[in-house]
Design a protein around this motif. Structure first.
Motif, PDB file in Angstrom:
ATOM      1  N   UNK A 218       9.624  -5.949   0.553  1.00  0.00           N
ATOM      2  CA  UNK A 218       8.525  -5.741  -0.804  1.00  0.00           C
ATOM      3  C   UNK A 218       7.052  -5.058  -0.633  1.00  0.00           C
ATOM      4  N   UNK A 219       6.510  -5.642   0.205  1.00  0.00           N
ATOM      5  CA  UNK A 219       5.456  -4.506   1.053  1.00  0.00           C
ATOM      6  C   UNK A 219       5.704  -3.557   1.135  1.00  0.00           C
ATOM      7  N   UNK A 220       6.757  -2.986   1.874  1.00  0.00           N
ATOM      8  CA  UNK A 220       6.549  -1.423   2.060  1.00  0.00           C
ATOM      9  C   UNK A 220       7.427  -1.031   1.166  1.00  0.00           C
ATOM     10  N   UNK A 221       8.467  -1.435   0.171  1.00  0.00           N
ATOM     11  CA  UNK A 221       8.475  -0.839  -0.555  1.00  0.00           C
ATOM     12  C   UNK A 221       7.200  -0.499  -2.315  1.00  0.00           C
ATOM     13  N   UNK A 222       6.372  -1.275  -1.649  1.00  0.00           N
ATOM     14  CA  UNK A 222       5.009  -1.114  -2.699  1.00  0.00           C
ATOM     15  C   UNK A 222       4.807   0.080  -2.931  1.00  0.00           C
ATOM     16  N   UNK A 223       4.224   0.183  -0.857  1.00  0.00           N
ATOM     17  CA  UNK A 223       3.763   1.077  -0.762  1.00  0.00           C
ATOM     18  C   UNK A 223       4.362   2.580  -0.253  1.00  0.00           C
ATOM     19  N   UNK A 224       6.188   2.358  -0.659  1.00  0.00           N
ATOM     20  CA  UNK A 224       6.354   4.002  -0.350  1.00  0.00           C
ATOM     21  C   UNK A 224       6.459   4.593  -1.890  1.00  0.00           C
ATOM     22  N   UNK A 225       6.603   4.094  -2.465  1.00  0.00           N
ATOM     23  CA  UNK A 225       7.006   4.171  -3.904  1.00  0.00           C
ATOM     24  C   UNK A 225       7.320   3.444  -5.762  1.00  0.00           C
ATOM     25  N   UNK A 226       7.282   2.162  -4.477  1.00  0.00           N
ATOM     26  CA  UNK A 226       7.467   1.306  -5.866  1.00  0.00           C
ATOM     27  C   UNK A 226       6.050   0.370  -6.733  1.00  0.00           C
ATOM     28  N   UNK A 227       5.083   1.516  -6.210  1.00  0.00           N
ATOM     29  CA  UNK A 227       3.610   0.934  -7.076  1.00  0.00           C
ATOM     30  C   UNK A 227       3.814   1.603  -8.569  1.00  0.00           C
ATOM     31  N   UNK A 228       4.430   2.658  -8.538  1.00  0.00           N
ATOM     32  CA  UNK A 228       4.483   3.510  -9.725  1.00  0.00           C
ATOM     33  C   UNK A 228       4.947   2.210 -10.970  1.00  0.00           C
TER      34      UNK A 228
END
Length: 514
Positions: A218-228
């Protein structure tokens, strides 16, 4: 019609728009308009009867409705919006909304729903928004929302959701907004969010997140592009445990700090012998981080009708709170009124995000002599008196504990072995009889030599002197041995050779006359 009548009728319809609905009938105390019925805050316990079939919007909020009776909404096929928030609904029956194929918006906020069954939303193929906030939901099972292919908004905030299964959101390919904030989620899997191909807004804040190896993605996904998908406020996913990471943001924790401790399992004793009819309780202690899920299972699948083991997790297990300490969990195996069917091998399994561990457990069932006699088959009428010797406890008990298919296979194997032994014995007997009926020819083992007393015998003559079966016919004179018997010492010396000391028969030879 009097002059000006159409104008008066038009004014009447403008001032009283609910006149057509009232003319068609309206539930008591409810306010009915052309396509809208308002029955809110009337202390209703059930959906009132008599709602016009053409109603498109129905307000039932702020009542005490505890259940949607089966078929109560069936006449309202034209319904587009249904508001049942702030009531006392405890469950939704499967197919409760099957007739509402045109429904676009369903509000169930502020009820007492503790679970959602598969099929609860069957028939709502056009639903766009579903409000389930403020209930008492604890878990979302697989395929709960499978029948909502066009759903765009799903509001699940302010519940007590602890578990979101991997396929709970399957079928929501059109979902744009998912609100899971203010629940009790400690973790969420990547597989749970994979079906959400159209997701644009995701809210995960104010959950007691357990920052371990299972949340690394989840942390890696948010940093990669999930933060949008997350607003600035929604990005504050705070860790609640382990204690060393408490109150830290998941995005600020390095991946190497998100660790798990694989489980270890302990069962003592590993083998128990119980009496028929007893109750049994076996504890399975497990440790690891995060706290392992402990389950018991019987290795051999029981046949239909056989009792199954009941597993109850021990919620009172201690949870050390010191830094680096691992949580502990335990599961209890309860067996009541033990029978022969309970005998066999069991397995305690503990699993968490770090792995799984298993420990076998063996249960033997002991029978008293009286119980053995009760279970023993009665002898046939022509049989003699029954023996009072003790039964083979281990053998009969182990065989009866086997499954029906295994017992049949063993019986077939024993029958096959017995048939094979019978065939071998029959073949041996036949060979022995043949040997007895066919004795060897006279003089077998002796060397016959022609002495030419009646003239030489050529090989051609020998070939001619045969009977019908091809046997040679010779005249043997046994009174004229060709080899003279040697001295006794020579015979004794031959008998006591390097062999086993057995006496040797002297060679014999006789004349042959053609």
């Amino acid at each position: 019609m009097a002059p000006g009548a159409p104008t008066l009728l038009l004014l009447w319809l403008l001032w009283f728009p609910d006149f057509p609905a009232r003319a068609a009938g309206c539930p008591a105390a409810c306010r009915c308009y052309s396509v809208t019925v308002e029955c809110g805050a009337l202390r209703l316990r059930v959906v009132p009867p008599g709602i016009p079939p053409g109603t498109q919007t129905l307000f039932l909020q702020d009542n005490s409705i505890a259940r949607l009776e089966p078929g109560v909404l069936a006449p309202l096929a034209a319904l587009r919006r249904l508001y049942v928030h702030n009531n006392s609904l405890r469950a939704l029956e499967p197919g409760a909304f099957r007739a509402q194929s045109r429904l676009l918006e369903l509000a169930l906020t502020g009820n007492r729903l503790r679970g959602l069954r598969v099929g609860a939303f069957a028939g709502l193929a056009q639903l766009r928004a579903l409000y389930l906030a403020g209930n008492q939901l604890v878990q979302l099972l697989d395929f709960t929302f499978l029948h909502l292919p066009r759903l765009q908004e799903l509001h699940l905030q302010e519940n007590s959701i602890e578990l979101l299964e991997d396929q709970a959101l399957a079928g929501l390919s059109s979902l744009a907004l998912l609100d899971l904030s203010r629940n009790q989620l400690g973790t969420i899997s990547r597989e749970a969010l994979q079906p959400l191909a159209s997701l644009q807004v995701l809210r995960l804040t104010e959950n007691p997140w357990r920052c371990d190896c299972a949340l690394h993605w989840l942390g890696a996904w948010i940093k990669e592009g999930g933060q949008r998908l997350l607003s600035s406020r929604d990005r504050k996913i705070m860790c609640a445990e382990p204690p060393r990471l408490a109150l830290q943001s998941l995005l600020d924790v390095s991946g190497s700090s998100l660790i798990c401790i694989p489980p270890s399992v302990h069962v003592e004793p590993l083998e128990v012998t119980a009496n028929l009819g007893d109750d049994l309780r076996v504890a399975c202690q497990a440790s690891g981080y995060p706290q392992p899920l402990v389950t018991w299972r019987k290795v051999a699948q029981p046949r239909e009708g056989q009792p199954r083991a009941q597993v109850q997790p021990d919620r009172g297990a201690p949870r050390p709170g010191g830094p680096g300490a691992s949580d502990t969990g335990s599961g209890m195996l309860f067996l009541t009124n033990i029978t022969l069917a309970h005998a066999g091998k069991y397995e305690c399994e503990a699993s968490n995000a770090g792995g799984a561990a298993r420990v076998p457990f063996q249960l033997l069932v002991n029978l008293s002599r009286q119980q053995q006699l009760q279970l023993a088959p009665s002898p046939p009428p022509h049989a003699g008196p029954a023996s009072h010797e003790p039964l083979q406890e281990a053998g009969s008990m182990a065989f009866r504990a086997l499954g029906l298919a295994t017992q049949t296979a063993i019986a077939a194997a024993i029958a096959l072995l017995a048939l094979t032994a019978l065939l071998l014995a029959t073949m041996i007997c036949r060979r022995r009889r043949k040997r007895k009926k066919a004795p060897g020819p006279p003089g077998e083992g002796a060397l016959f030599v022609n002495d030419y007393s009646d003239g030489p015998c050529t090989f051609a003559q020998l070939e001619e002197l045969r009977d019908e079966r091809g046997h040679e016919m010779f005249v043997i004179d046994r009174s004229k041995p060709l080899f003279a018997e040697g001295p006794t010492e020579a015979a004794d010396g031959a008998a006591t050779g390097p062999g086993q000391g057995l006496p040797l028969q002297p060679p014999a030879a006789y004349e042959i006359h053609c």
